[in-house]
Design a protein around this motif. Sequence first.
Motif, PDB file in Angstrom:
ATOM      1  N   PRO A 127     -10.419  16.433 -18.140  1.00  0.00           N
ATOM      2  CA  PRO A 127     -11.048  15.337 -17.395  1.00  0.00           C
ATOM      3  C   PRO A 127     -10.058  14.629 -16.467  1.00  0.00           C
ATOM      4  CG  PRO A 127     -11.569  15.191 -19.735  1.00  0.00           C
ATOM      5  CD  PRO A 127     -10.544  16.266 -19.579  1.00  0.00           C
ATOM      6  N   GLY A 128     -10.469  14.446 -15.222  1.00  0.00           N
ATOM      7  CA  GLY A 128      -9.665  13.701 -14.263  1.00  0.00           C
ATOM      8  C   GLY A 128      -8.590  14.511 -13.564  1.00  0.00           C
ATOM      9  N   ILE A 129      -8.472  15.796 -13.866  1.00  0.00           N
ATOM     10  CA  ILE A 129      -7.443  16.613 -13.221  1.00  0.00           C
ATOM     11  C   ILE A 129      -8.105  17.500 -12.169  1.00  0.00           C
ATOM     12  CG2 ILE A 129      -5.697  18.410 -13.503  1.00  0.00           C
ATOM     13  CD1 ILE A 129      -4.923  17.172 -16.103  1.00  0.00           C
ATOM     14  N   GLY A 130      -7.842  17.148 -10.936  1.00  0.00           N
ATOM     15  CA  GLY A 130      -8.340  17.927  -9.809  1.00  0.00           C
ATOM     16  C   GLY A 130      -7.226  18.802  -9.265  1.00  0.00           C
ATOM     17  N   LYS A 131      -7.455  19.315  -8.070  1.00  0.00           N
ATOM     18  CA  LYS A 131      -6.521  20.251  -7.435  1.00  0.00           C
ATOM     19  C   LYS A 131      -5.141  19.613  -7.220  1.00  0.00           C
ATOM     20  CE  LYS A 131      -6.311  23.300  -3.432  1.00  0.00           C
ATOM     21  NZ  LYS A 131      -7.004  23.731  -2.206  1.00  0.00           N
ATOM     22  N   LYS A 132      -5.105  18.402  -6.699  1.00  0.00           N
ATOM     23  CA  LYS A 132      -3.835  17.738  -6.378  1.00  0.00           C
ATOM     24  C   LYS A 132      -2.999  17.471  -7.641  1.00  0.00           C
ATOM     25  CE  LYS A 132      -2.017  13.730  -3.945  1.00  0.00           C
ATOM     26  NZ  LYS A 132      -2.333  12.527  -3.195  1.00  0.00           N
ATOM     27  N   LEU A 133      -3.628  16.929  -8.663  1.00  0.00           N
ATOM     28  CA  LEU A 133      -2.922  16.636  -9.910  1.00  0.00           C
ATOM     29  C   LEU A 133      -2.495  17.926 -10.613  1.00  0.00           C
ATOM     30  CD1 LEU A 133      -1.952  14.221 -11.462  1.00  0.00           C
ATOM     31  CD2 LEU A 133      -4.178  14.062 -12.568  1.00  0.00           C
ATOM     32  N   ARG A 134      -3.358  18.929 -10.575  1.00  0.00           N
ATOM     33  CA  ARG A 134      -3.004  20.239 -11.143  1.00  0.00           C
ATOM     34  C   ARG A 134      -1.755  20.793 -10.469  1.00  0.00           C
ATOM     35  NH1 ARG A 134      -6.582  24.547  -8.955  1.00  0.00           N
ATOM     36  NH2 ARG A 134      -5.090  24.265  -7.265  1.00  0.00           N
ATOM     37  N   ASN A 135      -1.728  20.732  -9.144  1.00  0.00           N
ATOM     38  CA  ASN A 135      -0.572  21.255  -8.419  1.00  0.00           C
ATOM     39  C   ASN A 135       0.697  20.467  -8.728  1.00  0.00           C
ATOM     40  OD1 ASN A 135      -2.124  23.278  -7.341  1.00  0.00           O
ATOM     41  ND2 ASN A 135      -2.489  22.220  -5.400  1.00  0.00           N
ATOM     42  N   SER A 136       0.588  19.169  -8.916  1.00  0.00           N
ATOM     43  CA  SER A 136       1.750  18.360  -9.297  1.00  0.00           C
ATOM     44  C   SER A 136       2.287  18.794 -10.654  1.00  0.00           C
ATOM     45  CB  SER A 136       1.386  16.878  -9.359  1.00  0.00           C
ATOM     46  OG  SER A 136       1.067  16.384  -8.102  1.00  0.00           O
ATOM     47  N   ILE A 137       1.378  19.019 -11.609  1.00  0.00           N
ATOM     48  CA  ILE A 137       1.795  19.473 -12.945  1.00  0.00           C
ATOM     49  C   ILE A 137       2.474  20.833 -12.838  1.00  0.00           C
ATOM     50  CG2 ILE A 137       0.964  20.213 -15.220  1.00  0.00           C
ATOM     51  CD1 ILE A 137      -1.324  18.118 -14.861  1.00  0.00           C
ATOM     52  N   LEU A 138       1.875  21.756 -12.093  1.00  0.00           N
ATOM     53  CA  LEU A 138       2.445  23.107 -11.957  1.00  0.00           C
ATOM     54  C   LEU A 138       3.816  23.063 -11.287  1.00  0.00           C
ATOM     55  CD1 LEU A 138      -0.757  25.108 -10.928  1.00  0.00           C
ATOM     56  CD2 LEU A 138       0.359  25.040 -13.175  1.00  0.00           C
ATOM     57  N   LEU A 159      -0.961  11.079 -13.528  1.00  0.00           N
ATOM     58  CA  LEU A 159      -1.385  11.492 -14.868  1.00  0.00           C
ATOM     59  C   LEU A 159      -0.944  10.399 -15.832  1.00  0.00           C
ATOM     60  CD1 LEU A 159      -2.667  13.718 -16.613  1.00  0.00           C
ATOM     61  CD2 LEU A 159      -0.392  14.691 -16.885  1.00  0.00           C
ATOM     62  N   HIS A 160      -1.841   9.444 -16.077  1.00  0.00           N
ATOM     63  CA  HIS A 160      -1.455   8.230 -16.793  1.00  0.00           C
ATOM     64  C   HIS A 160      -1.601   8.314 -18.299  1.00  0.00           C
ATOM     65  CE1 HIS A 160      -0.939   6.350 -12.951  1.00  0.00           C
ATOM     66  NE2 HIS A 160      -2.169   6.687 -12.609  1.00  0.00           N
ATOM     67  N   ASP A 161      -2.422   9.199 -18.801  1.00  0.00           N
ATOM     68  CA  ASP A 161      -2.631   9.280 -20.243  1.00  0.00           C
ATOM     69  C   ASP A 161      -2.805  10.739 -20.649  1.00  0.00           C
ATOM     70  OD1 ASP A 161      -3.172   8.759 -22.897  1.00  0.00           O
ATOM     71  OD2 ASP A 161      -5.174   7.948 -22.527  1.00  0.00           O
ATOM     72  N   PRO A 162      -1.717  11.517 -20.653  1.00  0.00           N
ATOM     73  CA  PRO A 162      -1.849  12.948 -20.948  1.00  0.00           C
ATOM     74  C   PRO A 162      -2.422  13.235 -22.338  1.00  0.00           C
ATOM     75  CG  PRO A 162       0.466  12.315 -20.780  1.00  0.00           C
ATOM     76  CD  PRO A 162      -0.344  11.138 -20.372  1.00  0.00           C
ATOM     77  N   LYS A 163      -2.142  12.362 -23.315  1.00  0.00           N
ATOM     78  CA  LYS A 163      -2.711  12.537 -24.655  1.00  0.00           C
ATOM     79  C   LYS A 163      -4.216  12.279 -24.630  1.00  0.00           C
ATOM     80  CE  LYS A 163       0.408   9.739 -26.376  1.00  0.00           C
ATOM     81  NZ  LYS A 163       1.208   8.867 -27.216  1.00  0.00           N
ATOM     82  N   GLY A 164      -4.610  11.203 -23.970  1.00  0.00           N
ATOM     83  CA  GLY A 164      -6.027  10.841 -23.899  1.00  0.00           C
ATOM     84  C   GLY A 164      -6.863  11.876 -23.178  1.00  0.00           C
ATOM     85  N   VAL A 165      -6.284  12.495 -22.160  1.00  0.00           N
ATOM     86  CA  VAL A 165      -6.982  13.541 -21.410  1.00  0.00           C
ATOM     87  C   VAL A 165      -7.298  14.713 -22.342  1.00  0.00           C
ATOM     88  CG1 VAL A 165      -6.672  15.263 -19.581  1.00  0.00           C
ATOM     89  CG2 VAL A 165      -6.033  12.891 -19.167  1.00  0.00           C
ATOM     90  N   LEU A 166      -6.324  15.093 -23.172  1.00  0.00           N
ATOM     91  CA  LEU A 166      -6.548  16.187 -24.114  1.00  0.00           C
ATOM     92  C   LEU A 166      -7.588  15.799 -25.165  1.00  0.00           C
ATOM     93  CD1 LEU A 166      -2.890  17.441 -24.705  1.00  0.00           C
ATOM     94  CD2 LEU A 166      -4.637  18.451 -23.230  1.00  0.00           C
ATOM     95  N   ALA A 167      -7.495  14.580 -25.695  1.00  0.00           N
ATOM     96  CA  ALA A 167      -8.459  14.117 -26.697  1.00  0.00           C
ATOM     97  C   ALA A 167      -9.868  14.116 -26.108  1.00  0.00           C
ATOM     98  CB  ALA A 167      -8.085  12.727 -27.191  1.00  0.00           C
ATOM     99  N   ASP A 168     -10.011  13.665 -24.866  1.00  0.00           N
ATOM    100  CA  ASP A 168     -11.326  13.652 -24.215  1.00  0.00           C
ATOM    101  C   ASP A 168     -11.888  15.063 -24.077  1.00  0.00           C
ATOM    102  OD1 ASP A 168     -11.185  10.905 -24.027  1.00  0.00           O
ATOM    103  OD2 ASP A 168     -10.685  10.883 -21.888  1.00  0.00           O
ATOM    104  N   ARG A 169     -11.038  16.022 -23.726  1.00  0.00           N
ATOM    105  CA  ARG A 169     -11.503  17.403 -23.575  1.00  0.00           C
ATOM    106  C   ARG A 169     -11.920  17.991 -24.927  1.00  0.00           C
ATOM    107  NH1 ARG A 169     -13.945  21.177 -20.266  1.00  0.00           N
ATOM    108  NH2 ARG A 169     -13.842  23.081 -21.466  1.00  0.00           N
TER     109      ARG A 169
END
Length: 188
Positions: A127-138, A159-169
């Motif tokens: 949740p909340g990870i689009g193309k731009k944020l994905r590319n930043s992570i990569l 990417l302000h809450d990497p733990k919360g993003v995983l929990a939401d998924r």
Amino acid sequence: MSESDAPPEEDAIVLDYLPHGRADDDRPSYQKPPLAFALDSDQFSLHELTLDDDADVKIGDWLDLSEPPEGVERVRDVEYGDLSSGARSEIEYVIEDLIEEEEDRFVSFYNDAQPITLRLHQLNLLPGIGKKLRNSILDERKRKPFESFEELDDRVTGLHDPKGVLADRILEELREDELKYRLFVREE
């Protein structure tokens, strides 16, 4: 958690305990077996445990379901909709605690996520990870793999809450039956 305190390999966490069975069971109380609901900590599958009257099970207990402990008569897989309201309210906290306790395992997801198709990447399913944020992570993980959630948060702008993003998924995968792709929850 020291290695000796670590939970067993095939483990589940008790989400709710119903000493008088299901409320929607029309049988008299003395005929309803006690139940518990548990979440597998590895594959995030959900289980209903039928217990005998002497079972010593409490919310938050870790149980080895590969060899159910004394007092557990039956283990059956269930879906999110089958959970008691108590189990549903507890599950989010249990998932967040698991992600916190097993930080290396979940940080490695950000380091190891791969493309699914030419146009879709595993990271885009979060949740909340689009193309731009994905590319930043990569880009950041090419420079150096992430070692913690704090480092991930510091190095990836947006990417302000990497733990919360995983929990939401994980919660989304548990709640939704018709998802095309699953990253964390084992399909039944």
